[in-house]
Design a protein around this motif. Structure first.
Motif, PDB file in Angstrom:
ATOM      1  N   ALA A   1       0.851  -1.190   0.000  1.00 55.18           N
ATOM      2  CA  ALA A   1       0.000   0.000   0.000  1.00 55.18           C
ATOM      3  C   ALA A   1       0.886   1.239   0.000  1.00 55.18           C
ATOM      4  CB  ALA A   1      -0.911   0.000   1.221  1.00 55.18           C
ATOM      5  N   PHE A   2       0.697   2.093  -0.994  1.00 54.39           N
ATOM      6  CA  PHE A   2       1.509   3.301  -1.128  1.00 54.39           C
ATOM      7  C   PHE A   2       0.645   4.533  -0.864  1.00 54.39           C
ATOM      8  CE2 PHE A   2       3.525   6.746  -3.552  1.00 54.39           C
ATOM      9  CZ  PHE A   2       4.819   6.669  -3.058  1.00 54.39           C
ATOM     10  N   ASN A   3       0.957   5.223   0.235  1.00 58.01           N
ATOM     11  CA  ASN A   3       0.247   6.459   0.601  1.00 58.01           C
ATOM     12  C   ASN A   3      -1.254   6.245   0.786  1.00 58.01           C
ATOM     13  OD1 ASN A   3       2.263   8.308   0.939  1.00 58.01           O
ATOM     14  ND2 ASN A   3       2.103   9.198  -1.094  1.00 58.01           N
TER      15      ASN A   3
ATOM     16  N   ASN B   1       5.407   5.164   1.981  1.00 56.76           N
ATOM     17  CA  ASN B   1       5.066   6.480   1.447  1.00 56.76           C
ATOM     18  C   ASN B   1       6.222   7.104   0.671  1.00 56.76           C
ATOM     19  OD1 ASN B   1       6.772   7.225   3.618  1.00 56.76           O
ATOM     20  ND2 ASN B   1       5.007   7.464   4.967  1.00 56.76           N
ATOM     21  N   ILE B   2       7.301   6.350   0.480  1.00 55.94           N
ATOM     22  CA  ILE B   2       8.425   6.782  -0.355  1.00 55.94           C
ATOM     23  C   ILE B   2       8.695   5.665  -1.356  1.00 55.94           C
ATOM     24  CG2 ILE B   2      10.845   7.472  -0.408  1.00 55.94           C
ATOM     25  CD1 ILE B   2      10.541   8.455   2.441  1.00 55.94           C
ATOM     26  N   ILE B   3       8.726   6.009  -2.630  1.00 52.96           N
ATOM     27  CA  ILE B   3       8.727   4.980  -3.665  1.00 52.96           C
ATOM     28  C   ILE B   3      10.000   4.141  -3.650  1.00 52.96           C
ATOM     29  CG2 ILE B   3       9.590   6.591  -5.413  1.00 52.96           C
ATOM     30  CD1 ILE B   3       7.873   5.004  -7.438  1.00 52.96           C
ATOM     31  N   TYR B   4      11.164   4.758  -3.455  1.00 50.30           N
ATOM     32  CA  TYR B   4      12.391   3.959  -3.520  1.00 50.30           C
ATOM     33  C   TYR B   4      12.502   3.004  -2.332  1.00 50.30           C
ATOM     34  CZ  TYR B   4      14.447   7.585  -0.455  1.00 50.30           C
ATOM     35  OH  TYR B   4      14.703   8.450   0.571  1.00 50.30           O
ATOM     36  N   LYS B   5      11.881   3.356  -1.200  1.00 48.46           N
ATOM     37  CA  LYS B   5      11.874   2.426  -0.070  1.00 48.46           C
ATOM     38  C   LYS B   5      10.943   1.249  -0.343  1.00 48.46           C
ATOM     39  CE  LYS B   5      13.304   5.558   3.613  1.00 48.46           C
ATOM     40  NZ  LYS B   5      12.994   6.113   4.952  1.00 48.46           N
ATOM     41  N   LEU B   6       9.857   1.510  -1.065  1.00 44.72           N
ATOM     42  CA  LEU B   6       8.965   0.408  -1.450  1.00 44.72           C
ATOM     43  C   LEU B   6       9.690  -0.571  -2.364  1.00 44.72           C
ATOM     44  CD1 LEU B   6       5.254   0.633  -2.451  1.00 44.72           C
ATOM     45  CD2 LEU B   6       6.821  -0.520  -3.984  1.00 44.72           C
TER      46      LEU B   6
END
Length: 703
Positions: free
Chosen positions: A545-547, A569-574
């Motif tokens: 789940a992103f944001n 909530n941070i794409i590179y961490k996902l």
């Protein structure tokens, strides 16, 4: 006396006869009444008394053409009703299959029951071809170029572009006097932001903020195509970076003029001249160096020269004479799309022509909306939106995709015809592509069949007789597919807006490693639902789940079903989390570490007692040329550079004594445990140890 009794007997018989006749008469009437009810009409007993066989008018039902395997949408079109009504009818019908969306296919029995519930008579016909279902004039196109006399000046649309952390969002933060940077997770922009700034002299500028992170290249490309002017932000202490070059390319491809904003000029390490010189090497020649690109030295953090930047934008827009027609049907572009609690499906639109009002009917691809509300960037409800402004529009039936063209149609009927035409065209394209895949599979099947047939002919098994069936089965067994035991990671991805989802899926598509398979089972915009959790359970997948927020009910269901939900909530961490998950799924591997090497110089035939009896066996006379030979290690038999056999040793002797180790330069007698393996002079024996290690996936990410 006798005559009196006889008279009374006749009276009784006559009364009984009358009673029987009366009973039979009313029984006939009741039978006729029931027959009338069963035939779909009803008559009273009074009317039946006079004319039981009188006919009444039957109820007239409207005929509707139906065919097998209709989708929910096709059935709604046939019944001339909304899809929501079909869903309501399905609540009262026994539906064996799961209906997920309006493209779900219905069985003929379900279609017939829905027709009965809708009060129509279904007439079974052959499925019509797509060309007969729609006509090209059902679609809608952009209007012809507007008359210059009807066009008026509109606010310029300015896109802020540049490398990550060069100060784009800080600049916009200063322009609209709001702290956007604190709201962006990780301090980087991950959405396209749109807002308008009204200047002191009354003119307005519409700004688009595009992400500078490498994962959001598609967003930057869309921003460049929608804009009139691009402000390229370059940090004076960092110079030209990869996303700076990408932004220059987008501007050149879109033929959009540039204004360079050299940011962070207040820092001691700033090198403005070097930065400008570096830009000229990449085709951006500023006015100071004799070019036509305006450059403004600013400090977004302190607000230095921001007024000069705004004046440069207004000056360039006046030179470009940016105008639009505010009348007629609306034309717009989708900047972003998302689902919000309380407002539903919301799309951010950039109005390019016409004036948008509540109640307008819009189409974007196969998505459509009756405009419910129009909001500005502060969530304030607007009555209308004119060209050059970016607004949020609620009322979408489905979320449109960012970058799609939005067109207004006259009424709901026209809107439905357009959507029906476009969906059927998509279906036709899908059928054509599937047909091509079917033909390819048929060719592959024919090729494999010819190979099997040739193999049978070569084996003399052309005819199928009973005594060779077993042989044919053995031959065909060699063509059975080998089960793939490659580990896999299955994902269900949910994001807050369509642009973020696009960036995530684009990054996931760059994965290409054979050690572990990565597949996205489902992806969408919105909160994580119970269906997503159940889907993850069915596929043994992981929900990302992103944001997006997750309700307590969904978290409890995930815990009950042992489903993992990962929030980011941070794409590179996902992406890093996905990479770690891939590495965990890969089983440990074994590495062979060579610790010694020997060469077979001569073979000796000796007598040894094996399993209680004397046997003559060969022992290899070897010389250790490197490292150490250990009795308890494993050995590889290598001949002409190819590994022949791997085994343990049965005996390792130095002269006549059994030893555990043979050092470099020493000679020994060595025999492998497997007596059937033939060792020859000149062979190489490698002594090795097995070391277990954890492999890691190779994933070249753009950041």
């Amino acid at each position: 006396m006798h005559s009196t009794k006889l008279l009374m007997l006749k009276l009784v018989q006559r009364a009984a006869t009358k009673q029987r006749l009366s009973h039979a008469f009313f029984k006939q009437i009741e039978s006729s009444r029931r027959s009338c009810i069963c035939n779909g009409r009803h008559i009273s007993s009074t009317s039946a008394k006079f004319d039981v066989s009188r006919k009444t008018n039957r109820t007239k039902y409207r005929n509707v053409n139906i065919y097998k395997s209709m989708s929910v949408r096709e059935l709604a079109v046939a019944l001339e009703t909304d899809v929501d009504y079909i869903y309501e009818y399905l609540l009262y019908v026994d539906v064996p299959q799961k209906v997920e969306d309006e493209e779900s296919l219905l069985s003929f029995e379900v279609i017939r029951e829905v027709c009965i519930k809708a009060g129509v008579r279904g007439v079974l016909i052959a499925r019509p071809s797509i060309d007969k279902l729609v006509q090209a004039e059902d679609d809608v196109q952009r209007r012809a170029e507007a008359d210059p006399a009807s066009c008026v000046l509109r606010p310029p649309v300015v896109t802020i572009m540049g490398h990550v952390d060069h100060g784009k969002t800080t600049l916009l933060d200063y322009l609209r006097k709001s702290n956007v940077v604190d709201e962006e997770f990780g301090g980087i922009t991950q959405h396209i932001g749109a807002f308008s700034v009204r200047l002191k002299h009354g003119k307005s500028i519409t700004f688009l903020d595009t992400p500078g992170h490498a994962a959001f290249s598609a967003m930057r490309g869309r921003g460049a195509r929608m804009t009139d002017i691009i402000v390229l932000v370059v940090a004076a202490d960092d110079g030209v970076m990869p996303q700076t070059l990408e932004s220059i390319t987008h501007a050149a491809d879109s033929n959009v003029p540039l204004i360079v904003a050299v940011n962070k000029c207040d820092r001691p390490e700033a090198e403005v001249e070097a930065c400008v010189e570096e830009l000229s090497q990449h085709g951006v020649l500023v006015e100071e160096l004799g070019g036509d690109v305006m450059a403004v030295k600013i400090s977004a953090l302190k607000g230095t020269n921001i007024d000069a930047l705004q004046d440069a934008i207004i000056t360039l827009s006046e030179l470009l004479d940016i105008k639009a027609d505010p009348a007629g049907l609306v034309e717009a572009r989708v900047i972003e799309a998302k689902t919000e609690p309380g407002r539903g499906r919301v799309a951010t639109l950039l109005i390019q022509r016409g004036t948008l009002k509540a109640g307008n009917y819009l189409v974007a691809g196969t998505s459509y909306a009756k405009v419910k509300n129009i909001y500005d960037e502060h969530k304030k409800v607007l009555k209308a939106a004119s060209p050059g402004f970016a607004v949020e529009v609620a009322g979408w039936k489905e979320l449109p995709s960012p970058g799609q063209e939005v067109l207004q149609v006259e009424n709901e009927s026209k809107m439905r015809r357009v959507i029906n035409y476009r969906k059927l065209q998509e279906q036709k394209q899908k059928q054509d592509s599937e047909w091509e895949e079917i033909k390819e599979k048929r060719k592959e099947h024919d090729r494999q069949h010819q190979q099997r047939l040739k193999l049978r002919q070569d084996a003399g098994l052309v005819r199928y007789t009973k005594h060779i069936v077993k042989k044919i089965e053995l031959i065909e067994a060699s063509y059975q597919p080998v089960e793939d035991f490659t580990p896999e990671v299955l994902l269900i991805v949910k994001a807050d807006v369509d642009g973020s989802l696009e960036a995530i899926t684009s990054c996931l598509e760059t994965y290409d490693c054979d050690l572990c398979t990565l597949e996205t089972v489902s992806s969408g915009v919105g909160v994580v639902t119970e269906n997503d959790v159940e889907l993850a359970r069915d596929f043994n997948g992981v929900v990302f789940a992103f944001n997006t927020k997750i309700s307590p009910q969904v978290l409890k269901l995930a815990d009950d079903l042992n489903v993992t939900i990962k929030q980011h909530n941070i794409i590179y961490k996902l992406i890093e989390d996905v990479k770690g998950l891939l590495n965990k799924r890969i089983p440990p591997a074994v590495n062979h570490k060579v610790v010694g090497e020997a060469v077979v110089q001569k073979l000796f035939l000796v007598t040894e007692k094996i399993d209680g009896r004397n046997m003559k066996v060969f022992v290899a006379g070897c010389k250790c040329i490197q490292g150490t030979l250990n009795r308890h290690s494993l050995f590889k038999l290598v001949r002409d550079g190819e590994v022949i056999h791997c085994d343990t040793v049965r005996t390792l002797k130095h002269f006549k004594a059994e030893v555990d180790d043979i050092l470099e330069g020493m000679e020994c007698g060595l025999a492998l445990s497997n007596l059937s393996v033939e060792v020859k002079e000149g062979d190489t024996l490698l002594c090795y140890e097995e070391e277990e290690y954890q492999p890691e996936v190779i994933w070249d990410l753009p950041f």
